[in-house]
Structures are given as structure tokens and as C-alpha cells.
Design a protein around this motif. Structure first.
Motif, PDB file in Angstrom:
ATOM      1  N   LEU A 228       0.845  -1.194   0.000  1.00 49.55           N
ATOM      2  CA  LEU A 228       0.000   0.000   0.000  1.00 49.55           C
ATOM      3  C   LEU A 228       0.881   1.245   0.000  1.00 49.55           C
ATOM      4  N   PRO A 229       0.806   2.075  -1.015  1.00 50.84           N
ATOM      5  CA  PRO A 229       1.586   3.312  -1.005  1.00 50.84           C
ATOM      6  C   PRO A 229       1.036   4.305   0.016  1.00 50.84           C
ATOM      7  N   LEU A 230       1.923   5.078   0.593  1.00 53.40           N
ATOM      8  CA  LEU A 230       1.552   6.141   1.529  1.00 53.40           C
ATOM      9  C   LEU A 230       1.810   7.486   0.858  1.00 53.40           C
ATOM     10  N   ILE A 231       0.813   8.359   0.851  1.00 49.66           N
ATOM     11  CA  ILE A 231       0.941   9.716   0.308  1.00 49.66           C
ATOM     12  C   ILE A 231       1.021  10.691   1.477  1.00 49.66           C
ATOM     13  N   GLY A 232       2.050  11.536   1.476  1.00 51.48           N
ATOM     14  CA  GLY A 232       2.235  12.495   2.561  1.00 51.48           C
ATOM     15  C   GLY A 232       2.831  11.833   3.795  1.00 51.48           C
ATOM     16  N   PRO A 233       2.655  12.435   4.969  1.00 46.28           N
ATOM     17  CA  PRO A 233       1.891  13.662   5.196  1.00 46.28           C
ATOM     18  C   PRO A 233       2.616  14.951   4.811  1.00 46.28           C
ATOM     19  N   ASN A 234       3.923  14.847   4.502  1.00 53.47           N
ATOM     20  CA  ASN A 234       4.693  16.030   4.128  1.00 53.47           C
ATOM     21  C   ASN A 234       5.933  15.588   3.356  1.00 53.47           C
ATOM     22  N   ALA A 235       6.697  16.562   2.888  1.00 51.77           N
ATOM     23  CA  ALA A 235       7.882  16.251   2.078  1.00 51.77           C
ATOM     24  C   ALA A 235       8.918  15.472   2.880  1.00 51.77           C
ATOM     25  N   GLY A 236       9.036  15.765   4.172  1.00 46.10           N
ATOM     26  CA  GLY A 236       9.995  15.049   5.003  1.00 46.10           C
ATOM     27  C   GLY A 236       9.698  13.565   5.074  1.00 46.10           C
ATOM     28  N   PHE A 237       8.424  13.209   5.106  1.00 48.64           N
ATOM     29  CA  PHE A 237       8.054  11.799   5.177  1.00 48.64           C
ATOM     30  C   PHE A 237       8.332  11.082   3.859  1.00 48.64           C
ATOM     31  N   VAL A 238       8.299  11.814   2.751  1.00 49.83           N
ATOM     32  CA  VAL A 238       8.643  11.204   1.462  1.00 49.83           C
ATOM     33  C   VAL A 238      10.108  10.769   1.481  1.00 49.83           C
ATOM     34  N   ARG A 239      10.952  11.597   2.038  1.00 46.63           N
ATOM     35  CA  ARG A 239      12.361  11.211   2.154  1.00 46.63           C
ATOM     36  C   ARG A 239      12.516   9.993   3.058  1.00 46.63           C
ATOM     37  N   ALA A 240      11.636   9.858   4.040  1.00 46.23           N
ATOM     38  CA  ALA A 240      11.719   8.724   4.957  1.00 46.23           C
ATOM     39  C   ALA A 240      11.175   7.446   4.344  1.00 46.23           C
ATOM     40  N   GLY A 241      10.277   7.571   3.326  1.00 47.25           N
ATOM     41  CA  GLY A 241       9.786   6.344   2.722  1.00 47.25           C
ATOM     42  C   GLY A 241       8.363   6.353   2.199  1.00 47.25           C
ATOM     43  N   SER A 242       7.644   7.491   2.258  1.00 45.89           N
ATOM     44  CA  SER A 242       6.326   7.510   1.619  1.00 45.89           C
ATOM     45  C   SER A 242       6.507   7.790   0.129  1.00 45.89           C
ATOM     46  N   LEU A 243       5.457   7.599  -0.652  1.00 46.46           N
ATOM     47  CA  LEU A 243       5.586   7.640  -2.111  1.00 46.46           C
ATOM     48  C   LEU A 243       5.704   9.054  -2.654  1.00 46.46           C
ATOM     49  N   ALA A 244       4.861   9.966  -2.199  1.00 47.22           N
ATOM     50  CA  ALA A 244       4.844  11.309  -2.782  1.00 47.22           C
ATOM     51  C   ALA A 244       4.062  12.254  -1.887  1.00 47.22           C
ATOM     52  N   SER A 245       4.225  13.550  -2.147  1.00 49.40           N
ATOM     53  CA  SER A 245       3.456  14.574  -1.436  1.00 49.40           C
ATOM     54  C   SER A 245       3.585  15.889  -2.198  1.00 49.40           C
ATOM     55  N   THR A 246       2.650  16.774  -1.960  1.00 49.78           N
ATOM     56  CA  THR A 246       2.816  18.156  -2.391  1.00 49.78           C
ATOM     57  C   THR A 246       3.436  18.936  -1.238  1.00 49.78           C
ATOM     58  N   TYR A 247       4.100  20.036  -1.549  1.00 52.17           N
ATOM     59  CA  TYR A 247       4.713  20.859  -0.500  1.00 52.17           C
ATOM     60  C   TYR A 247       5.029  22.233  -1.062  1.00 52.17           C
ATOM     61  N   SER A 248       5.236  23.190  -0.187  1.00 51.65           N
ATOM     62  CA  SER A 248       5.661  24.535  -0.571  1.00 51.65           C
ATOM     63  C   SER A 248       6.974  24.840   0.128  1.00 51.65           C
ATOM     64  N   ASP A 249       7.966  25.346  -0.629  1.00 51.44           N
ATOM     65  CA  ASP A 249       9.273  25.628  -0.050  1.00 51.44           C
ATOM     66  C   ASP A 249       9.416  27.126   0.220  1.00 51.44           C
ATOM     67  N   GLN A 250      10.623  27.539   0.608  1.00 49.20           N
ATOM     68  CA  GLN A 250      10.844  28.942   0.980  1.00 49.20           C
ATOM     69  C   GLN A 250      10.527  29.877  -0.177  1.00 49.20           C
ATOM     70  N   GLY A 251      10.915  29.500  -1.391  1.00 53.12           N
ATOM     71  CA  GLY A 251      10.627  30.350  -2.541  1.00 53.12           C
ATOM     72  C   GLY A 251       9.138  30.550  -2.752  1.00 53.12           C
ATOM     73  N   ASP A 252       8.374  29.488  -2.526  1.00 51.91           N
ATOM     74  CA  ASP A 252       6.918  29.590  -2.676  1.00 51.91           C
ATOM     75  C   ASP A 252       6.329  30.531  -1.626  1.00 51.91           C
ATOM     76  N   TRP A 253       6.830  30.445  -0.393  1.00 54.36           N
ATOM     77  CA  TRP A 253       6.322  31.309   0.671  1.00 54.36           C
ATOM     78  C   TRP A 253       6.707  32.768   0.428  1.00 54.36           C
TER      79      TRP A 253
END
Length: 310
Positions: A228-253
């Protein structure tokens, strides 16, 4: 001095006077267009300084400074024209101690954190800029990269339960079903197994009680075991092993702040998700689950175009 010379002298001084008035007017206009932008947080850090410098470079006409809250007076003693930007939760707690004070933008706060501190109440002159990915965007991410999956498993706790109603409202037009499971004791894996049996994909809520360094191993290993793929909960969790997420970085803010700071504070929204965002995927996880790798740029463009359409 003959009459002609007298007229020339009078003409010269009149032009000089008008030039001086014009210069004073231009200086006053320039000062009126500039703003005092004060960033505040509990502590200084390299990240805070980098963000302050980036905002100052973006707005050279304004006076952009950072101060830790220990060096600030009570909010009500700050000049009313100050544009106050808060960078962490302790600075929000400091701001909430005084109902007076300047218009305030609160960065780096999630929906859950706001619920815990404010409940359903939003004080005057405070605008919240959400840090967690918007639920509708995350659901549309699932629909975009995993169109064959319909049953969306969602773990929730007592603090994040309030998000479920909104989540179901967003899921219905997409033809998605929300399968929810309360997880009160994160040492008990039985709720996970119950949810996994009835889900096609998992959507992580930005609830740090459920998704944290202590639970990540159990969550990811259990989801892999069930494929079962996991989406989110944030970009940090994608690096840990979830499949994907949306996120906003400093440039976006910074783009969000550029737009808001060009407006009178009376026009600021009470709460706002950033319009600009990116998609991050984990290719290794995609391969291990037998799923096509996420084309981050193409998916982000597709999602953004969907948000622009009514």
C-alpha cells in the motif's frame, strides 16, 4: 538691478522653490510606500536569518528586520503600521497575549496546531498561512498518480479527527472513498492492520502524534508488507519512505508574502494555503511497490492547472 534682471531672479527662485517642493513630495511618497516589516521567533537561527535576508532582498524599499520575541515589547506597544510576521508557535503564543498590536501574518503553522491553540476562534488582525499540504491537493495528487485506487485509508487521532468531514467533502467529487481508522495507541498495530485490509492507498494527515520518528518504521514496514503506497503527510516523510506529497518551499512562501505585503493589511485573508507548490516523489519506493515513478514537474503542473479552473 534693472527690471529684466529682477524678473529673471524671481523666475529662478520660483523654479527653485517648485523643485524643492517636488523633491520633498517625492521623498514623502517614497517613505509612504516603504513598510516596516518585523519578523519574530522564539530564537534566532541560520534558517531564520536566511529567510529574513531573502525577504529583504525581495523588498529593497522596505525595512525588513528580525528580532527574537525576548527582545520585543508587548505586541500592543509595537507601531500600528508594522507588518508583523511570526515564524514559530512560541511567537504566536506571545502575540496572542495581547489583543492589541499590528496586523500579523503567522507562518509555519498547521491546521492541527491552530486547532489546538485557537479552536474555532481566529483573533482579529491575525492571518494564518498554513504549512501542511491542503487536503484537496493531496487527494488530487492521489487521483493523478494512482488513478486506479479509490479507497483512501486515513489514520486519525483525537486532535486530527476534525479534518475528516472536510476530507470526505473533497473526496466525493473525485469519486474517492475515505476509509478512516482512529489510532489512539501508536504502540498497537491492530488499527493499522484493520485499515490496510480495506484500503487501496494511505493518505497521511499532518498529525505529529501519528506520524513521527517513533512511528515511521512501523507505518512504512506495514504499508510495504501490504503493498500500500503512503501519500504524505509532508515532504519530510517522502524522504523517509512515503511515495509522494505536495509541499511549498521557501521560494513559494516568499511569493505569497510578496503578494500580501503589497496589499493593505485590511485585505489580508484570515487563513491561506500557498498558491505556489511543488511535488516530491520517492523513486525507490515507487520501484519497490511496482508503481511508475512520479514525474514531479508534470504532476505539479497538472495539479496547478486544475486549481486555476473553476
Amino acid at each position: 538691478m534693472n527690471p529684466a534682471q529682477s524678473r529673471m531672479t524671481s523666475f529662478f527662485y520660483a523654479r527653485l522653490w517648485r523643485s524643492c517642493l517636488l523633491l520633498v513630495s517625492l521623498l514623502s511618497s517614497a517613505q509612504a510606500l516603504s513598510a516596516e516589516i518585523l519578523l519574530a521567533a522564539a530564537e534566532d537561527s541560520s534558517g531564520v536569518q536566511a529567510f529574513t535576508q531573502a525577504l529583504a532582498q525581495q523588498r529593497p524599499k522596505d525595512n525588513v528586520i528580525f528580532k527574537p520575541i525576548k527582545d520585543l515589547p508587548a505586541p500592543g506597544q509595537l507601531p500600528a503600521a508594522t507588518r508583523l510576521i511570526l515564524l514559530d508557535l512560541p511567537s504566536l503564543d506571545w502575540r496572542l497575549q495581547d489583543s492589541r498590536g499590528p496586523a500579523t501574518l503567522v507562518l509555519r503553522i498547521s491546521r492541527l496546531q491552530a486547532q489546538q491553540r485557537l479552536g474555532g476562534r481566529l483573533p482579529d488582525k491575525i492571518s494564518l498561512l498554513w504549512s501542511d499540504p491542503p487536503l484537496d491537493r493531496q487527494l488530487r495528487l492521489i487521483a493523478s498518480i494512482l488513478p486506479q485506487y479509490r479507497r483512501i485509508g486515513v489514520l486519525y487521532g483525537k486532535d486530527s479527527e476534525f479534518l475528516l468531514r472536510e476530507l470526505r467533502q473533497y473526496a466525493e467529487p473525485l469519486g474517492l472513498e475515505i476509509v478512516s481508522q482512529r489510532w489512539e495507541d501508536t504502540n498497537d498495530s491492530r488499527p493499522l492492520q484493520t485499515l490496510f485490509k480495506h484500503s487501496d492507498v494511505l493518505l497521511g494527515l499532518d498529525d505529529t502524534y501519528l506520524y513521527n520518528p517513533k512511528t515511521v518504521k512501523n507505518l512504512l514496514l506495514s504499508s510495504y508488507a501490504r503493498q500500500l503506497p503512503l501519500i504524505g503527510p509532508n515532504a519530510g516523510f517522502v524522504r523517509a519512505g512515503s511515495l509522494a506529497s505536495t509541499y511549498s518551499d521557501q521560494g513559494d512562501w516568499l511569493k505569497v508574502l510578496e503578494r500580501l505585503l503589497d496589499q493593505p493589511p485590511t485585505h489580508w485573508p484570515r487563513a491561506l494555503y500557498p498558491q505556489h507548490f511543488k511535488v516530491v516523489g520517492n523513486p525507490q519506493v515507487a520501484r519497490s511497490l511496482g508503481i511508475e515513478q512520479v514525474d514531479e514537474n508534470a504532476v505539479a503542473t497538472r495539479l496547478a492547472e486544475g486549481e486555476k479552473r473553476p
